[in-house]
Design an enzyme around this catalytic site. Structure first.
Site, short mmCIF file in Angstrom:
data_model
loop_
_atom_site.label_atom_id
_atom_site.label_comp_id
_atom_site.label_asym_id
_atom_site.label_seq_id
_atom_site.Cartn_x
_atom_site.Cartn_y
_atom_site.Cartn_z
N HIS A 81 69.99 58.79 -82.04
CA HIS A 81 69.48 58.07 -83.22
C HIS A 81 69.65 56.57 -82.93
O HIS A 81 69.11 56.07 -81.95
CB HIS A 81 70.26 58.58 -84.45
CG HIS A 81 69.74 58.18 -85.79
ND1 HIS A 81 68.53 57.55 -85.98
CD2 HIS A 81 70.28 58.33 -87.04
CE1 HIS A 81 68.36 57.34 -87.29
NE2 HIS A 81 69.41 57.79 -87.95
N HIS A 96 60.11 60.82 -80.38
CA HIS A 96 60.45 60.72 -81.79
C HIS A 96 60.31 62.07 -82.47
O HIS A 96 59.46 62.88 -82.10
CB HIS A 96 59.54 59.69 -82.50
CG HIS A 96 60.13 59.23 -83.78
ND1 HIS A 96 59.93 59.89 -84.96
CD2 HIS A 96 60.97 58.20 -84.05
CE1 HIS A 96 60.61 59.27 -85.92
NE2 HIS A 96 61.25 58.25 -85.39
N ASP A 137 63.51 51.66 -80.71
CA ASP A 137 64.70 51.16 -80.01
C ASP A 137 64.42 50.53 -78.65
O ASP A 137 65.17 49.68 -78.21
CB ASP A 137 65.71 52.31 -79.81
CG ASP A 137 66.46 52.62 -81.09
OD1 ASP A 137 66.70 51.67 -81.87
OD2 ASP A 137 66.79 53.79 -81.32
C1 ACO Z 1 65.43 54.65 -84.40
C2 ACO Z 1 65.60 56.00 -83.89
O1 ACO Z 1 66.55 56.67 -84.21
S1 ACO Z 1 64.36 56.59 -82.91
C3 ACO Z 1 65.10 57.84 -81.92
C4 ACO Z 1 66.04 57.26 -80.94
N1 ACO Z 1 66.50 58.26 -79.99
C5 ACO Z 1 66.18 58.25 -78.70
O2 ACO Z 1 65.46 57.38 -78.20
C6 ACO Z 1 66.77 59.32 -77.85
C7 ACO Z 1 65.76 59.93 -76.88
N2 ACO Z 1 64.82 60.76 -77.58
C8 ACO Z 1 65.15 62.03 -77.95
O3 ACO Z 1 66.22 62.53 -77.67
C9 ACO Z 1 64.14 62.80 -78.80
O4 ACO Z 1 62.83 62.37 -78.50
C10 ACO Z 1 64.40 62.67 -80.30
C11 ACO Z 1 65.87 63.00 -80.63
C12 ACO Z 1 64.12 61.25 -80.78
C13 ACO Z 1 63.48 63.62 -81.03
O5 ACO Z 1 63.88 64.91 -80.72
P1 ACO Z 1 62.92 66.16 -80.92
O6 ACO Z 1 62.10 66.01 -82.13
O7 ACO Z 1 63.75 67.37 -80.78
O8 ACO Z 1 62.00 66.00 -79.63
P2 ACO Z 1 60.67 66.79 -79.28
O9 ACO Z 1 60.57 68.06 -80.06
O10 ACO Z 1 59.58 65.82 -79.41
O11 ACO Z 1 60.89 67.12 -77.75
C14 ACO Z 1 59.87 67.75 -77.04
C15 ACO Z 1 60.21 67.83 -75.57
O12 ACO Z 1 60.22 66.50 -75.04
C16 ACO Z 1 61.44 66.24 -74.42
N3 ACO Z 1 61.84 64.88 -74.73
C17 ACO Z 1 61.82 64.30 -75.95
N4 ACO Z 1 62.27 63.04 -75.87
C18 ACO Z 1 62.58 62.85 -74.57
C19 ACO Z 1 63.11 61.75 -73.87
N5 ACO Z 1 63.43 60.61 -74.51
N6 ACO Z 1 63.31 61.86 -72.54
C20 ACO Z 1 63.00 63.01 -71.89
N7 ACO Z 1 62.50 64.09 -72.51
C21 ACO Z 1 62.31 64.00 -73.84
C22 ACO Z 1 62.43 67.19 -75.09
O13 ACO Z 1 63.56 67.42 -74.25
C23 ACO Z 1 61.59 68.39 -75.30
O14 ACO Z 1 61.50 69.10 -74.08
P3 ACO Z 1 61.70 70.69 -74.08
O15 ACO Z 1 60.63 71.21 -74.99
O16 ACO Z 1 61.54 71.02 -72.63
O17 ACO Z 1 63.08 70.89 -74.61
O1 OAA Z 2 63.13 58.83 -88.27
C1 OAA Z 2 63.92 59.17 -87.38
O2 OAA Z 2 64.18 60.36 -87.10
C2 OAA Z 2 64.61 58.16 -86.55
C3 OAA Z 2 64.07 56.79 -86.70
O3 OAA Z 2 63.10 56.40 -86.10
C4 OAA Z 2 64.72 55.90 -87.65
O4 OAA Z 2 65.63 56.31 -88.37
O5 OAA Z 2 64.33 54.71 -87.72
#
Ligand code: ACO
Ligand code: OAA
Length: 374
Positions: free
Chosen positions: A221, A260, A311
């Site tokens: 997050h 996301h 981010d």
């Molecule tokens: C402001 C914020 O909070 S924005 C979010 C900030 N977080 C990050 O940047 C962390 C990196 N990103 C992630 O971990 C994820 O994309 C999340 C947590 C944001 C979303 O998670 P989910 O909704 O579960 O992801 P989603 O369903 O789209 O994932 C689909 C596939 O893509 C992969 N994937 C998603 N994001 C990434 C990533 N950043 N790097 C590599 N692989 C990824 C997942 O592992 C998944 O693969 P799988 O099906 O083989 O397991």
């Molecule tokens: O909506 C989310 O899951 C994460 C995010 O981008 C935020 O909180 O800004």
């Protein structure tokens, strides 16, 4: 991610309540606060104006905005007991833990004893959070006890002034303002949902925000902006970044700052902060971090159809303004406290305790075994 399924684990795609505050990804990519498009807000508004919109339900007129900013400016002084607490926290503590403790301590010193006080308690947190983190940071790292008042008219400018001990230039104050707007609100993300769950038990506002800070801390997050910085700093050139990322993808590592839970095509906050990061790169004469970041974006899209979330370009933007990496997520707190508390108000106004059910996967029946026979 165009065909992303909004179902399955993590409550994805399930409606968990109502909100009039925000829409996320309604057209696959859009973001609105109370119906206002994020791009328009980032181009035209002040963060305090956006906080007012979220918390009071409408955009302020000039008089209302002036009065609101004046009120916030008058609430910046840290209580002595809070300073004493902050001085006890070790230098190597994570600043998000400092924020969590700072917020919790504030709840002891200035407890919300009745919900009629909620607006004042919220405004106090908005005004005080920059002081909490910079007071601790400069005491722990430089041994100085800073004044937490400043002449700065904006929360973003105030933060930079306390951190660096001098007035920020116009560009930096502007970028901070935009950044705080971009991070202010995002519907039922994990930290906001935490705050709403806490609010639904009729708990106090500081408990709601303290819990939310804990949820925001994680690298999946809010913590992703710090993790993104750690990533881009590893590379000396765009080509090296491409090679490094390809290796990480091959090893199936997660690349922080990409992907996301809701957006399918892009995160609209990315284009905005990316533009500002580019301007800051020009200002400081950067020839590495920005091109590295751009190449990461290209490689992730080409290889995985994964896009930068809010981010990723925040990392380089904050770095160019001389902000230490470990303070990146606390800035997110300074902003998101507006969204969290707007949600708390909304939850309180139409409350039912949030208590979902679980699908039981344990044993049907377990025979009791006396302790000496286990
Ligand atoms: C402001 C914020 O909070 S924005 C979010 C900030 N977080 C990050 O940047 C962390 C990196 N990103 C992630 O971990 C994820 O994309 C999340 C947590 C944001 C979303 O998670 P989910 O909704 O579960 O992801 P989603 O369903 O789209 O994932 C689909 C596939 O893509 C992969 N994937 C998603 N994001 C990434 C990533 N950043 N790097 C590599 N692989 C990824 C997942 O592992 C998944 O693969 P799988 O099906 O083989 O397991
Ligand atoms: O909506 C989310 O899951 C994460 C995010 O981008 C935020 O909180 O800004």
């Amino acid at each position: 991610m165009v065909d992303k399924k909004l179902s399955g684990a993590g409550l994805r795609g399930q409606v968990a309540g109502e909100t009039a505050l925000c829409t996320v990804g309604k057209t696959g990519a859009g973001l609105t606060y109370r119906g206002y498009d994020i791009t328009e807000l980032a181009d035209n508004a002040q963060f305090e104006e956006v906080a007012y919109l979220l918390l009071r339900g409408k955009l302020p007129n000039q008089q209302e905005l002036d009065a609101y900013k004046e009120k916030l400016r008058g609430m910046r002084a840290l209580p002595e007991a809070l300073k004493t607490t902050l001085e006890q926290i070790p230098k190597d503590a994570h600043p998000m833990d400092v924020m969590r403790t700072g917020c919790s301590m504030l709840g002891n010193l200035e407890t919300e004893t009745d919900f009629s006080q909620q607006d004042d308690k919220i405004d106090r947190m908005l005004a005080l959070f920059p002081g909490i983190i910079t007071y601790w940071y400069r005491f722990a790292h430089e041994g100085v006890r800073i004044e937490t008042d400043s002449d700065s008219d904006s929360i973003g400018g105030h933060f930079l002034e306390l951190l660096h001990g001098k007035k920020p230039n116009e560009l930096h104050e502007r970028v901070m303002n935009v950044s705080l707007i971009l991070y202010a609100e995002h519907e039922f993300n994990a930290s906001t949902f935490t705050a709403r769950v806490c609010a639904s038990t009729l708990s106090d506002i500081h408990s709601c925000v303290t819990g939310a800070i804990g949820s925001l801390r994680g690298p999946l997050h809010g913590g992703a902006n710090e993790a993104a910085m750690a990533l881009i700093q590893k590379f000396q050139s765009a080509d090296e970044a491409e090679q490094g990322l390809m290796g990480m993808l091959e090893r199936k590592e997660k690349i922080m700052g990409f992907g996301h839970a809701i957006y399918r095509e892009s995160d609209p906050r990315n284009a905005i902060i990316k533009k500002w990061s580019q301007q800051l790169a020009e200002e400081v004469g950067d020839t590495v971090l920005y091109p590295v970041s751009v190449r990461c974006e290209e490689v992730m899209w080409r290889e995985k159809k994964l896009f930068c979330n809010a981010d990723f370009f925040h990392a380089s933007a904050y770095h160019f303004m001389g902000i230490p990496t470990e303070l990146f997520t606390p800035i997110f707190v300074m902003s998101r406290v507006s969204g969290w508390t707007a949600h708390v108000k909304e939850q309180r106004a139409n409350n039912r305790i949030i208590r979902p059910s679980a699908e039981y996967t344990g044993p049907e029946h377990s025979e009791w075994v006396a302790i000496e026979q286990r």
